[in-house]
Design an enzyme around this catalytic site. Structure first.
Site, PDB file in Angstrom:
ATOM      1  N   GLU A 329       0.831  -1.192   0.000  1.00 47.14           N
ATOM      2  CA  GLU A 329       0.000   0.000   0.000  1.00 47.14           C
ATOM      3  C   GLU A 329       0.871   1.249   0.000  1.00 47.14           C
ATOM      4  O   GLU A 329       1.849   1.330   0.747  1.00 47.14           O
ATOM      5  CB  GLU A 329      -0.912   0.035   1.233  1.00 47.14           C
ATOM      6  N   CYS A 330       0.532   2.196  -0.835  1.00 44.29           N
ATOM      7  CA  CYS A 330       1.118   3.531  -0.832  1.00 44.29           C
ATOM      8  C   CYS A 330       2.646   3.462  -0.825  1.00 44.29           C
ATOM      9  O   CYS A 330       3.261   3.148  -1.829  1.00 44.29           O
ATOM     10  CB  CYS A 330       0.575   4.337   0.343  1.00 44.29           C
ATOM     11  N   GLY A 331       3.302   3.747   0.303  1.00 43.22           N
ATOM     12  CA  GLY A 331       4.755   3.723   0.344  1.00 43.22           C
ATOM     13  C   GLY A 331       5.334   2.384  -0.050  1.00 43.22           C
ATOM     14  O   GLY A 331       6.361   2.314  -0.738  1.00 43.22           O
TER      15      GLY A 331
END
Length: 457
Positions: A329-331
């Site tokens: 997720e994301c990072g």
């Protein structure tokens, strides 16, 4: 099961919620109480402050993610065995979905959980007008749940007179005041507050806050108010369990630190065993791993260190190529790209699982809550499966994925996202697993299959 609890809300962001919440939590802990705390909404950092600095058991509660029934279940589950719970609101008390609804805001959480709320009012630049502001918040919704107020940044010279006026003219109790405090400032960066470990002397500062609030707030009164909360009502959700104990390697270090604890807990309840590793410091994926979970955080601040750890990059690239289940997720998603721009403006080689580049932008991208619908059958759901989450990032990608359709609630905006296959689900959205338990179970089941396959070799 009785569950004493209060919610601390405010008229707006910047009213002092986090500071006052931390001070009250520390005061309760200093009194020898077992304390649980909750943050309203999709926030990772405030619960870290509550947990690491004060030592409370802290979780998120979000009615958009989990609805009424599951929200009450998670509250009761995580408050079990504690003497009192304190919930910290988000933004303004009635601010919710899309900025045009009270749903999923602090008021909605107080309403759903039947929690008495205390409104923090920043009185800077006001005197008698404070009463008009409080009256508006009390009457905007008939079931406001607001039972008390705390006056922040007010002079002790005028506090007593205003307290008398408020309690004489409005159906609400004043639980004290907080004077102007200049030596407790939490610095921010592009995704919010800096991490607790980065604040020098934070524990001492929070204890200093607690000492002030023991003098200026009616802590005994707040404890008594919490005791008026009714017993929560809920039905425990059915949580499926895998046949084998698969091992999921969870990235955890300064670059990857954004996780909902309830997400990690439910993976364990489904039969997985979690082990942590550091993409910055370790040389390879843990040998026993049957799956990888790469959460959000600040990889852009550690882009050079992550890129220079070439053995870890190669290990993750090989694991994904071999078919090991991966969620990111994301990072964590950014880290999986071929290249990622760091905060220093340099583009660094990364894991290369995603053939794309991550680049910095000058604004938040696709910010806020999303409802995601699977377009194809994949590891975490069949076509048509829905899950809820949120996005919060200043970086973007040339390859965001197209296996899910994202839609902003109460808005017309939608877009494609997430690379989803039979063994991978990676993209910018942060997912809340309790919004659809099929999603984490799909991941655990795939890890379970990998565990069986690996042990048969």
């Amino acid at each position: 099961m009785m569950m004493p609890r209060i919610l601390l809300g405010a008229a707006s962001s910047g009213s002092g919620k986090t500071m006052i919440t931390c001070g009250i939590l520390q005061a309760l802990v200093n009194r020898g109480l077992k304390v649980s705390s909750f943050k309203c909404g999709p926030d990772y950092i405030d619960p870290m402050f509550h947990t690491r600095v004060i030592g409370t058991r802290s979780r998120n509660l979000d009615t958009f993610f989990t609805g009424e029934e599951v929200t009450n279940y998670l509250m009761a589950k995580n408050a079990a065995g504690t003497d009192i719970s304190v919930m910290e609101g988000v933004m303004g008390y009635y601010d919710g979905l899309g900025g045009i609804s009270d749903r999923a805001g602090a008021y909605d959480l107080a309403r759903v959980t039947k929690t008495p709320a205390v409104l923090i009012v920043n009185t800077k630049g006001m005197s008698l007008s404070i009463l008009a502001l409080i009256k508006g918040f009390l009457e905007f919704r008939e079931d406001s749940q607001i039972r008390g107020v705390i006056l922040n940044q007010i002079s002790p010279m005028i506090y007593g007179e205003l307290k008398e006026l408020i309690e004489a003219q409005l159906p609400v109790k004043v639980y004290g005041y907080v004077p102007v405090i200049k030596d407790f400032v939490l610095e921010s960066r592009h995704l919010g507050l800096i991490m607790p470990d980065e604040v020098a002397g934070l524990s001492q500062k929070v204890n200093g806050l607690a000492n002030i609030m023991e003098e200026t707030l009616d802590i005994d009164g707040l404890i008594a108010l919490a005791g008026t909360a009714p017993e929560p009502e809920y039905i425990k959700p059915m949580i499926p369990r895998a046949a084998e104990e698969a091992v999921i390697a969870v990235a955890r270090d300064s670059a990857f630190c954004f996780y909902y604890q309830d997400n990690l807990d439910v993976l364990e309840e489904m039969g997985a065993r979690l082990v942590e590793f550091s993409p910055i410091a370790d040389k390879a994926v843990p040998e026993e791993a049957d799956g990888l979970l790469l959460g959000g955080g600040y990889p852009e601040l550690f882009a050079r260190e992550l890129s220079e750890n070439t053995s870890m990059l190669a290990s993750i690239r090989q694991a994904a190529a071999d078919g090991m289940p991966v969620m990111a997720e994301c990072g964590g998603f950014m880290y999986l790209h071929r290249k990622m721009e760091g905060m220093d403006g340099t583009s660094y080689p990364m894991a290369g699982v995603i053939d794309g580049e991550v680049y910095r932008t000058d604004r938040l991208n696709r910010f806020g809550y999303v409802e995601l619908t699977a377009d194809v059958d994949q590891m975490i759901g069949v076509a048509g499966e829905k899950v809820r989450g949120h996005e919060f990032h200043y970086f973007d990608s040339t390859s965001c994925g197209d296996s899910f359709q994202a839609r902003k609630p109460l808005r017309k905006r939608n877009w494609k996202c997430i690379h989803g296959t039979d063994h991978m689900a990676v993209g910018f959205p942060h997912l809340h697993y309790y919004s659809n338990l099929n999603v984490p179970f799909g991941f655990v089941s795939r890890c379970d299959s990998w565990h069986i396959r690996r042990n048969r070799k």
